[in-house]
Write an enzyme that holds these catalytic residues in place. Structure first.
Site, PDB file in Angstrom:
ATOM      1  N   LEU A  25       0.821  -1.283   0.240  1.00 50.70           N
ATOM      2  CA  LEU A  25       0.137  -0.336   0.107  1.00 50.70           C
ATOM      3  C   LEU A  25       1.108   1.135  -0.153  1.00 50.70           C
ATOM      4  CD1 LEU A  25      -2.505  -0.810   2.941  1.00 50.70           C
ATOM      5  CD2 LEU A  25      -3.094  -1.017  -0.544  1.00 50.70           C
ATOM      6  N   GLY A  26       1.513   0.954   0.458  1.00 50.58           N
ATOM      7  CA  GLY A  26       2.776   2.142   0.535  1.00 50.58           C
ATOM      8  C   GLY A  26       4.175   1.854   1.161  1.00 50.58           C
ATOM      9  N   PHE A  30      10.673   3.342   7.401  1.00 45.21           N
ATOM     10  CA  PHE A  30      11.444   2.143   8.178  1.00 45.21           C
ATOM     11  C   PHE A  30      10.734   1.266   7.545  1.00 45.21           C
ATOM     12  CE2 PHE A  30       9.091   5.239  11.403  1.00 45.21           C
ATOM     13  CZ  PHE A  30      10.675   6.525  11.703  1.00 45.21           C
ATOM     14  N   GLY A  31      10.334   1.065   6.748  1.00 41.84           N
ATOM     15  CA  GLY A  31       9.692  -0.301   5.543  1.00 41.84           C
ATOM     16  C   GLY A  31       8.301   0.324   5.281  1.00 41.84           C
ATOM     17  N   LYS A  32       7.367  -1.452   5.203  1.00 32.21           N
ATOM     18  CA  LYS A  32       6.830  -1.317   3.964  1.00 32.21           C
ATOM     19  C   LYS A  32       5.184  -0.781   5.026  1.00 32.21           C
ATOM     20  CE  LYS A  32       8.736  -2.678   0.043  1.00 32.21           C
ATOM     21  NZ  LYS A  32       9.550  -4.531  -0.919  1.00 32.21           N
ATOM     22  N   VAL A  33       3.992  -0.973   4.508  1.00 31.46           N
ATOM     23  CA  VAL A  33       2.548  -1.041   4.627  1.00 31.46           C
ATOM     24  C   VAL A  33       2.122  -2.072   3.368  1.00 31.46           C
ATOM     25  CG1 VAL A  33       0.147  -0.266   5.387  1.00 31.46           C
ATOM     26  CG2 VAL A  33       3.023   1.064   5.804  1.00 31.46           C
ATOM     27  N   LYS A  48       2.115  -2.849   8.997  1.00 32.31           N
ATOM     28  CA  LYS A  48       3.129  -2.007   9.180  1.00 32.31           C
ATOM     29  C   LYS A  48       4.006  -3.183   9.379  1.00 32.31           C
ATOM     30  CE  LYS A  48       3.722   2.509  10.551  1.00 32.31           C
ATOM     31  NZ  LYS A  48       3.663   4.121  10.955  1.00 32.31           N
ATOM     32  N   ASP A 142       1.432  15.714  17.224  1.00 28.07           N
ATOM     33  CA  ASP A 142       1.559  16.017  15.588  1.00 28.07           C
ATOM     34  C   ASP A 142       0.476  15.667  14.858  1.00 28.07           C
ATOM     35  OD1 ASP A 142       2.672  16.187  13.456  1.00 28.07           O
ATOM     36  OD2 ASP A 142       3.870  13.813  12.974  1.00 28.07           O
TER      37      ASP A 142
END
Length: 520
Positions: A25-26, A30-33, A48, A142
């Site tokens: 998905l993205g 830090f890594g992928k989803v 995640k 945030d």
């Protein structure tokens, strides 16, 4: 031969725990989803994937740990849910709620300034989620449109709690963090702050962006941007509603002591308009100890276990228990499906000003007007009462501007049965009692007793099913006896009062007989 083999052999499935991983998905720092599917329930999740080596090299172990700890605590319709964390020597897999609508930031970029009602709907959902965080002693720190995700029904989901921090009584935070455009003056100045007030400032900036399509404080030169934020002066376009301008000014106060609180926002007239009841439920509605028996049965069927095992899993509170995870997945997807059905509703029937209808005995024909009972929404009820008041005002307009009092009491029956089952029981009871009725829609009927003789007037009432909360419904009884009666002349006041009293007694008798029949 080798080429033949490569054509036949399917792509290997990647499986983590009970989840089959799908497309990416993205890609983040830090890594992928990736999208995932729970093997047994078939519900989609977002996975995640955090690479341990990258986390260590970027010195964000604490940030990730905070996000995991905080998300584990939360169960709110407008906060991304964390179902499970699976660790391997090389990666951490966070199994999270899947949303498909992208970021609120992209939505604003695509549509520009939003219509006021749309901006208000997003903002109400954001404040509901932020209020939940603050009540659980978490400050997000945030908040920005990039961290607000949208589901397929354009409902907001607050995400990315990596910069959040637990609030302790009497403790002040002092970390300059967040995105500069959304940061409060005290944050960029490095001053001490308690926490909740910095989220309020960020929400004020988000509200401005929703309404205007631009930021209240913006400049490519960071020192100039900081000067603008510290001044608290921002442009107010002419098209903004005066009511929302007052709210923005309260939220974007440079003095944190004078800044609006969550309670101030919740009470503000602009925020209150069309406010859905589920966003700020009463303590009774917030009770999460009620177990959904249908979901328990589904878990039993999928896993081949006994009900007692599912109950024990839920009572244990173990976040890694597969039965508990499956149960929460089913509950959340049922809620999402329910919200999706409600989102398709286009028209709201205002019960206080029904259209003229003709009665026919035993009219059981289903109406396609609305597939679900409507929620009891104070704003909707107020609009209906205001409309009724305008229609009943004399030409001189003396009644104009009179404040409308909302009823404190409702006569009705509350049930946790399915809406269609409730209405089927009502139709059966009315048939037994020999009532006549007219279907306005499947969950709203107008009822009367048959005339005994031609001199008797009809005593009429309205029965409407409302959704009170997630699984509770109210069958509301309302007298319609005097809605068509002309106002009495001076000499007829006594007889009019007697007639009104008679109709009131008949209305209560009808209610009592119907309730008695339903209780059998």
């Amino acid at each position: 031969m080798s080429s033949e083999k490569s054509q036949i052999s399917p792509q290997p499935m990647v499986k983590i725990g009970h989840y089959i991983l799908g497309q990416t998905l993205g890609v983040g720092t830090f890594g992928k989803v990736k999208i995932g599917e729970h093997q047994l329930t078939k519900h989609k999740v977002a996975v995640k994937i955090l690479n341990r080596q990258k986390i260590k090299s970027l010195d964000v172990v604490g940030k990730i740990r905070r996000e995991i700890q905080n998300l584990k605590l939360f169960r709110h319709p407008h906060i991304i849910k964390l179902y499970q964390v699976i660790s391997t020597p090389t990666d951490i897999f966070m199994i999270m709620e899947y949303v498909s609508g992208g970021e609120l930031f992209d939505y604003i970029v695509k549509h520009g300034k939003l219509k006021e009602y749309e901006a208000r709907r997003f903002f109400q959902q954001i404040i509901s989620g932020v209020d939940y965080c603050h009540r659980h002693m978490i400050v997000h720190r945030d908040l920005k449109p990039e961290n607000l995700l949208l589901d397929h029904n354009l409902h907001v989901k607050i995400a990315d709690f990596g910069l959040s921090n637990m609030m302790m009584d009497g403790e002040f935070l002092r970390t300059s963090c967040g995105s500069p455009n959304y940061a409060a003056p005290e944050v960029i100045s490095g001053k001490l702050y308690a926490g909740p007030e910095v989220d309020i400032w960020s929400c004020g900036v988000i509200l401005y962006a929703l309404l205007c399509g631009t930021l209240p404080f913006d400049d490519e030169h960071v020192p100039t941007l900081f000067r603008k934020i510290k001044s608290g002066i921002f442009p107010i376009p002419d098209y903004l509603n005066k009511s929302v301008v007052t709210l923005l000014c309260l939220m974007l106060q440079i003095d944190p002591m004078k800044r609006a609180t969550i309670e101030d926002i919740k009470k503000h007239e602009w925020f209150q308009k069309d406010l859905p009841a589920y966003l700020f439920p009463s303590p009774v509605e917030q009770d999460s100890s009620v177990i959904d028996t249908d979901a328990v049965h589904e878990v039993c069927e999928k896993f081949g276990v006994k009900e007692s095992e599912v109950h024990n899993a839920l009572l244990s509170g173990d976040p890694h228990d597969q039965l508990g995870i499956a149960y929460h997945l089913i509950i959340d997807n049922k809620r999402i499906a329910d919200e999706a059905a409600k989102a398709e509703l286009k028209d709201f029937y205002v019960a206080s000003s029904p259209p003229p209808v003709s009665f026919s005995p035993n009219d059981l024909s289903p109406s396609p007007v609305r597939p679900h009972p409507e929620r009891i929404a104070p704003a909707l009820r107020d609009r209906a009462m205001s409309s009724l008041n305008r229609e009943g005002t004399s030409e001189s307009g003396k009644a104009a501007g009179t404040p409308i009092k909302r009823a404190k009491w409702h006569l009705g029956i509350r049930s946790q049965s399915k809406p269609c089952d409730i209405m089927n029981e009502v139709y059966r009871a009315m048939k037994i009692l020999n009532f006549e009725w007219r279907v306005i829609n499947p969950y709203h009927v107008r009822v009367r007793r048959k005339k005994v003789n031609t001199e008797n007037k009809y005593t009429k009432m309205s029965l409407q099913l409302y959704q009170v909360d997630y699984k509770s419904y109210l069958l509301d009884f309302k007298s319609l006896s005097n809605e068509e009666d002309p106002l009495p002349m001076d000499g007829d006041i006594m007889s009019y009062q007697q007639s009104t009293g008679h109709h009131t007694m008949e209305f209560f008798e009808m209610c009592a007989s119907l309730i008695t029949q339903l209780a059998r």
